[in-house]
Design a protein around this motif. Structure first.
Motif, PDB file in Angstrom:
ATOM      1  N   LEU A 211       9.369  -0.299  -0.953  1.00 38.52           N
ATOM      2  CA  LEU A 211       8.337  -0.807  -1.911  1.00 38.52           C
ATOM      3  C   LEU A 211       8.791  -1.888  -2.737  1.00 38.52           C
ATOM      4  O   LEU A 211       7.721  -2.731  -2.773  1.00 38.52           O
ATOM      5  CB  LEU A 211       8.301   0.557  -2.791  1.00 38.52           C
ATOM      6  CG  LEU A 211       7.542   1.740  -2.233  1.00 38.52           C
ATOM      7  CD1 LEU A 211       7.393   2.965  -3.185  1.00 38.52           C
ATOM      8  CD2 LEU A 211       5.916   1.443  -1.805  1.00 38.52           C
ATOM      9  N   LEU A 214       7.759  -4.697  -0.484  1.00 34.22           N
ATOM     10  CA  LEU A 214       6.488  -4.903  -0.452  1.00 34.22           C
ATOM     11  C   LEU A 214       5.828  -5.240  -1.693  1.00 34.22           C
ATOM     12  O   LEU A 214       4.697  -5.390  -1.952  1.00 34.22           O
ATOM     13  CB  LEU A 214       5.792  -3.592   0.169  1.00 34.22           C
ATOM     14  CG  LEU A 214       5.864  -2.987   1.370  1.00 34.22           C
ATOM     15  CD1 LEU A 214       5.462  -1.827   1.599  1.00 34.22           C
ATOM     16  CD2 LEU A 214       5.157  -3.772   2.437  1.00 34.22           C
ATOM     17  N   TRP A 216       6.184  -4.071  -4.919  1.00 33.66           N
ATOM     18  CA  TRP A 216       6.238  -2.889  -6.048  1.00 33.66           C
ATOM     19  C   TRP A 216       7.355  -3.234  -6.973  1.00 33.66           C
ATOM     20  O   TRP A 216       8.203  -3.564  -6.700  1.00 33.66           O
ATOM     21  CB  TRP A 216       6.078  -1.660  -5.419  1.00 33.66           C
ATOM     22  CG  TRP A 216       4.866  -1.193  -4.544  1.00 33.66           C
ATOM     23  CD1 TRP A 216       4.643  -1.800  -3.362  1.00 33.66           C
ATOM     24  CD2 TRP A 216       3.889  -0.299  -4.999  1.00 33.66           C
ATOM     25  NE1 TRP A 216       3.445  -1.177  -2.850  1.00 33.66           N
ATOM     26  CE2 TRP A 216       2.942  -0.487  -3.856  1.00 33.66           C
ATOM     27  CE3 TRP A 216       3.685   0.461  -5.807  1.00 33.66           C
ATOM     28  CZ2 TRP A 216       1.897   0.280  -3.660  1.00 33.66           C
ATOM     29  CZ3 TRP A 216       2.514   1.222  -5.959  1.00 33.66           C
ATOM     30  CH2 TRP A 216       1.468   1.333  -5.067  1.00 33.66           C
ATOM     31  N   VAL A 334       5.034   5.680   2.457  1.00 31.32           N
ATOM     32  CA  VAL A 334       4.604   4.285   2.225  1.00 31.32           C
ATOM     33  C   VAL A 334       2.881   4.041   2.587  1.00 31.32           C
ATOM     34  O   VAL A 334       2.308   3.353   1.948  1.00 31.32           O
ATOM     35  CB  VAL A 334       5.585   3.649   3.095  1.00 31.32           C
ATOM     36  CG1 VAL A 334       4.880   1.961   2.803  1.00 31.32           C
ATOM     37  CG2 VAL A 334       6.994   3.494   2.329  1.00 31.32           C
ATOM     38  N   GLU A 338       0.348   2.533  -0.057  1.00 30.33           N
ATOM     39  CA  GLU A 338      -0.490   1.302   0.272  1.00 30.33           C
ATOM     40  C   GLU A 338      -2.079   1.445   0.575  1.00 30.33           C
ATOM     41  O   GLU A 338      -2.657   0.170   0.302  1.00 30.33           O
ATOM     42  CB  GLU A 338       0.122   0.882   1.802  1.00 30.33           C
ATOM     43  CG  GLU A 338       1.740   0.196   1.773  1.00 30.33           C
ATOM     44  CD  GLU A 338       1.784  -1.031   0.973  1.00 30.33           C
ATOM     45  OE1 GLU A 338       1.339  -2.168   1.654  1.00 30.33           O
ATOM     46  OE2 GLU A 338       1.747  -1.261  -0.174  1.00 30.33           O
ATOM     47  N   GLN A 339      -2.409   2.410   0.500  1.00 27.03           N
ATOM     48  CA  GLN A 339      -3.907   2.694   0.519  1.00 27.03           C
ATOM     49  C   GLN A 339      -4.500   2.737  -1.039  1.00 27.03           C
ATOM     50  O   GLN A 339      -5.592   2.580  -1.185  1.00 27.03           O
ATOM     51  CB  GLN A 339      -4.324   3.955   1.013  1.00 27.03           C
ATOM     52  CG  GLN A 339      -3.962   4.081   2.736  1.00 27.03           C
ATOM     53  CD  GLN A 339      -4.370   5.283   3.258  1.00 27.03           C
ATOM     54  OE1 GLN A 339      -4.996   6.294   2.563  1.00 27.03           O
ATOM     55  NE2 GLN A 339      -3.905   5.590   4.545  1.00 27.03           N
ATOM     56  N   ARG A 342      -4.813  -1.546  -5.972  1.00 28.22           N
ATOM     57  CA  ARG A 342      -3.837  -2.322  -6.940  1.00 28.22           C
ATOM     58  C   ARG A 342      -4.564  -3.020  -8.130  1.00 28.22           C
ATOM     59  O   ARG A 342      -3.910  -3.840  -8.885  1.00 28.22           O
ATOM     60  CB  ARG A 342      -2.897  -3.073  -6.262  1.00 28.22           C
ATOM     61  CG  ARG A 342      -2.199  -2.528  -5.002  1.00 28.22           C
ATOM     62  CD  ARG A 342      -1.088  -3.306  -4.476  1.00 28.22           C
ATOM     63  NE  ARG A 342      -0.419  -2.917  -3.251  1.00 28.22           N
ATOM     64  CZ  ARG A 342       0.496  -3.264  -2.496  1.00 28.22           C
ATOM     65  NH1 ARG A 342       1.233  -4.563  -3.109  1.00 28.22           N
ATOM     66  NH2 ARG A 342       0.975  -2.962  -1.595  1.00 28.22           N
TER      67      ARG A 342
END
Length: 342
Positions: A211, A214, A216, A334, A338-339, A342
């Motif tokens: 994360l 990615l 986060w 993950v 990711e769905q 944000r």
């Protein structure tokens, strides 16, 4: 369901156990308010769950059992009489509270048949077996409302609608400095104080690293004692995480949750709190009954869970973790996160 044509009542919900249990009990208050016009709803709990109950707009007053239990019997009885309670619902059976409710002359005292002391202290006994029921824990609590004339057990969607956590305090400015508002912010809660099967620190370490890569912002939460227990692990993963173990009061932690995108954890109080405040909440569960999500899934508009799709009890007597929960892989988690918007 039609509104009951009943006089205004003061109804006491008694549940003096853990945070998650209290969260899943609070929808009862909203259901009562909806269907018993003019009802005043009180909640008897413990000091450590008071900040949780304070978030729910359907509770008119919190009564602290920790303040009452050490009084003399006469003072305890006087305390209960002063509340002018017309009905008490013993959601979490407790012999001392049941005896006091009887001595205080509370007219309607509701409890389950499967506690022997209720046969001498309760005057409305309800058949309720939690262990083998197909219902979710929150729905099972509604069975205890039948003596009030509320015969229906609502669907889980309806129950979620009555879990109104609209009294959350703003996050104090001193804690806002932890947050990077330009990134999605996630809380990982790896421990459970033995109350649930755990996914394991290696999995959480891998998840935190991925994360972080990615984009986060990753927080690790837990009590001060859990922070001490995790000290080496936290140090090993310090490049990927922000350690907030033991840093918040419960009220501040709830406010901090509200400012984050979501939380991942086992079936613990923080998971249920995250779901109830309306952020994304991903629970990791074993398929063992009655620990499975059919009974203990988080409730909230953005609540989810992952569980291996099988019926298994091989690890029922093994404390801590189990083989099946370990089969939930990091890639699955993950992909789920990711769905999230944000």
């Amino acid at each position: 369901m039609k509104h009951l044509q009943a006089p205004a009542k003061t109804i006491l919900i008694s549940r003096i156990d853990a945070i998650g249990d209290v969260v899943l009990t609070l929808p009862m208050a909203g259901w009562i308010k909806q269907h018993v016009p003019g009802a005043r709803v009180l909640f008897l709990g413990r000091t450590y769950t008071a900040p949780v109950v304070a978030c729910c707009r359907h509770i008119d007053e919190f009564l602290n059992w920790d303040d009452v239990k050490n009084l003399s019997v006469a003072e305890q009885v006087a305390f209960f009489k002063k509340q002018q309670i017309s009905s008490i619902i013993h959601v979490f059976p407790n012999k001392q509270i049941a005896q006091l409710a009887r001595k205080a002359g509370i007219k309607q005292r509701i409890g389950t048949r499967n506690r022997w002391f209720h046969w001498f202290t309760v005057n409305v006994l309800v058949n309720l077996s939690r262990r083998h029921s197909p219902y979710h824990e929150s729905q099972l609590n509604f069975t205890l409302l039948r003596p009030l004339g509320l015969k229906e057990i609502p669907s889980l969607d309806e129950v979620t609608g009555y879990l109104d956590f609209s009294r959350i305090n703003p996050l104090p400015e001193k804690w806002q400095k932890f947050l990077k508002w330009d990134k999605p912010r996630i809380i990982l809660h790896p421990k459970s104080k033995g109350s649930a099967r755990e996914w394991g620190l290696p999995h959480f370490a891998s998840l935190a690293q991925q994360l972080h890569g990615l984009g986060w912002q990753v927080f690790i939460s837990g009590s001060a004692a859990e922070g001490e227990l995790l000290q080496d692990w936290l140090r090993e993963n310090q490049n990927y995480i922000t350690d907030v173990t033991g840093k918040f009061s419960l009220s501040e932690f709830i406010s901090f949750m509200k400012a984050c995108t979501g939380l991942v954890g086992a079936s613990t109080g923080p998971l249920h709190l995250a779901a109830s405040v309306g952020i994304h909440a991903l629970g990791l569960y074993p398929p063992i009954k009655p620990m499975h999500p059919g009974r203990w899934a988080p409730l909230g508009p953005r609540a989810q869970y992952l569980v291996v799709p099988k019926d298994c009890s091989d690890c029922r007597k093994s404390p801590g973790s189990c083989v099946c929960i370990q089969q939930i892989n990091v890639a699955q988690v993950v992909a789920t996160l990711e769905q999230w918007p944000r």
